[in-house]
Design a protein around this motif. Sequence first.
Motif, PDB file in Angstrom:
ATOM      1  N   GLY A 107      44.892  78.152  56.932  1.00 53.05           N
ATOM      2  CA  GLY A 107      44.107  78.828  55.903  1.00 53.05           C
ATOM      3  C   GLY A 107      42.664  78.374  55.886  1.00 53.05           C
ATOM      4  O   GLY A 107      41.743  79.182  55.724  1.00 53.05           O
ATOM      5  N   LEU A 108      42.430  77.084  56.087  1.00 53.59           N
ATOM      6  CA  LEU A 108      41.064  76.566  56.090  1.00 53.59           C
ATOM      7  C   LEU A 108      40.281  77.042  57.310  1.00 53.59           C
ATOM      8  O   LEU A 108      39.075  77.279  57.231  1.00 53.59           O
ATOM      9  CB  LEU A 108      41.090  75.037  56.026  1.00 53.59           C
ATOM     10  N   ARG A 109      40.948  77.200  58.460  1.00 50.53           N
ATOM     11  CA  ARG A 109      40.253  77.739  59.635  1.00 50.53           C
ATOM     12  C   ARG A 109      39.921  79.220  59.442  1.00 50.53           C
ATOM     13  O   ARG A 109      38.864  79.693  59.877  1.00 50.53           O
ATOM     14  CB  ARG A 109      41.099  77.539  60.893  1.00 50.53           C
ATOM     15  N   LEU A 110      40.818  79.959  58.806  1.00 51.22           N
ATOM     16  CA  LEU A 110      40.488  81.339  58.441  1.00 51.22           C
ATOM     17  C   LEU A 110      39.243  81.371  57.553  1.00 51.22           C
ATOM     18  O   LEU A 110      38.335  82.184  57.764  1.00 51.22           O
ATOM     19  CB  LEU A 110      41.661  81.994  57.692  1.00 51.22           C
ATOM     20  N   ALA A 111      39.210  80.474  56.574  1.00 49.49           N
ATOM     21  CA  ALA A 111      38.077  80.429  55.646  1.00 49.49           C
ATOM     22  C   ALA A 111      36.790  80.028  56.365  1.00 49.49           C
ATOM     23  O   ALA A 111      35.709  80.535  56.049  1.00 49.49           O
ATOM     24  CB  ALA A 111      38.372  79.463  54.501  1.00 49.49           C
TER      25      ALA A 111
END
Length: 439
Positions: A107-111
């Motif tokens: 999720g953080l890499r998507l963000a």
Amino acid sequence: MKGYSEKPTRVRFRVLAFIFISVVINYMDRSNISVAATAMSKDLKLSSVELGLIFSAFGWAYAALQIPGGVMADRFGARATYAFSLITWSIVTLLQGFTKGFVSLFGLRLATGAFEAPAFPTNNKVVTSWFPNQERASAIAFYTSGQFAGLAFLTPTLVTIQHFLGWRGLFITTGIIGIAWGIMWYIFYRDPSQHNKVNKAELQHIEEGGGLVKAADKKGERAKFEWGNLKEAFSHRKLWGIYLGQFAVNSTLWFFLTWFPTYLVEYRGLDFLKSGFLASAPFLAAFVGVLLSGFVSDALVKKGVSLGIARKTPIIVGLLLSTSIIGANYVNSTSLIIMFMAIAFFGNGLASITWVFVSTLAPKHLVGLTGGVFNFIGGLASIIVPIVIGFLAKGGNFAPALVFIAALALLGALSYIFLVGKVERIKVVKDEELNRDIV
């Protein structure tokens, strides 16, 4: 402000240095995960499949939000948009240092990809406002070189940070650097006509050379998003020429960002760690190529060569040079393999001033949006190319993958030759209204 009779100030070059540093930080926060990957996957017990998904997460979000990122640049201006983008992606980078497992890290890499999306459309908008046509290719080449400089020279720094602080400390440190720089951008950046250090002579120099100095003044009144604007960005053959060209340029770039180390180690039997200097040669070649491209292109413009020839020639030659990557299929010597890779990536650097065509061709009121579409289609390469290469190389033979990369580079060259046509700004009704507003 000082009078026109005085020597023009050179504030635009300080602004350019700000963009360069921003690009280096941008690529630092893209590549830090590749440095952290081994230790991180071991600590978090990530499988190779999970790690592959985490690597791809950035590209999905980044490509998907390029168009909204361009709209943001048009709607809110470079100062606010870039500060927001820098600070938010850096906060997300910092938070990766506290992740507990696959779901949170994915999720953080998507963000990260999502919040980085406005960066390059904003870079282009800044350069379009601050630089006249005859200097713009050099300016774009200089800030674009930041991505290659980061890849070639920054990786050892990231490795050192991880050695002393661990992979979590790596993410926290790089995140803090980005947050600090985002605050500095908001404090110090201003559009040309609002900058208290620029004199009227420099503004005149920029505007007479085609820089959109005044177009930035009323962005809040004129840059409201309309669906017709999006249709406009997809309705011109010459724009499709640069869109396809950008996909081709990014295809070679993403081969080097993803599969290049694996190709050297697993398919050619090289010891990547021991041959570090040779393996870095393509990145250094690309760094030289992009700087040479911009300066040569602007030098041709200043000598009176037509804008079409001056801008297209380095890109077309660069894309054709990138097809030389196929030569690695026919040699076994380490030096020759690296030579063909370096020539191909030098060509990629030479072709990387493609953003100059967004500045030159886009309707005046759609520079940010056009840049978003341009980078969206280019960004699709970060998703498609690694997957296709994996499929082509799954039988243990990497040769078809290099043929694929070479074919895309040739497609990009043909797009510039046959689709872009005459190099001139696209005029629409909104442009006529804009001209009346700024007279």
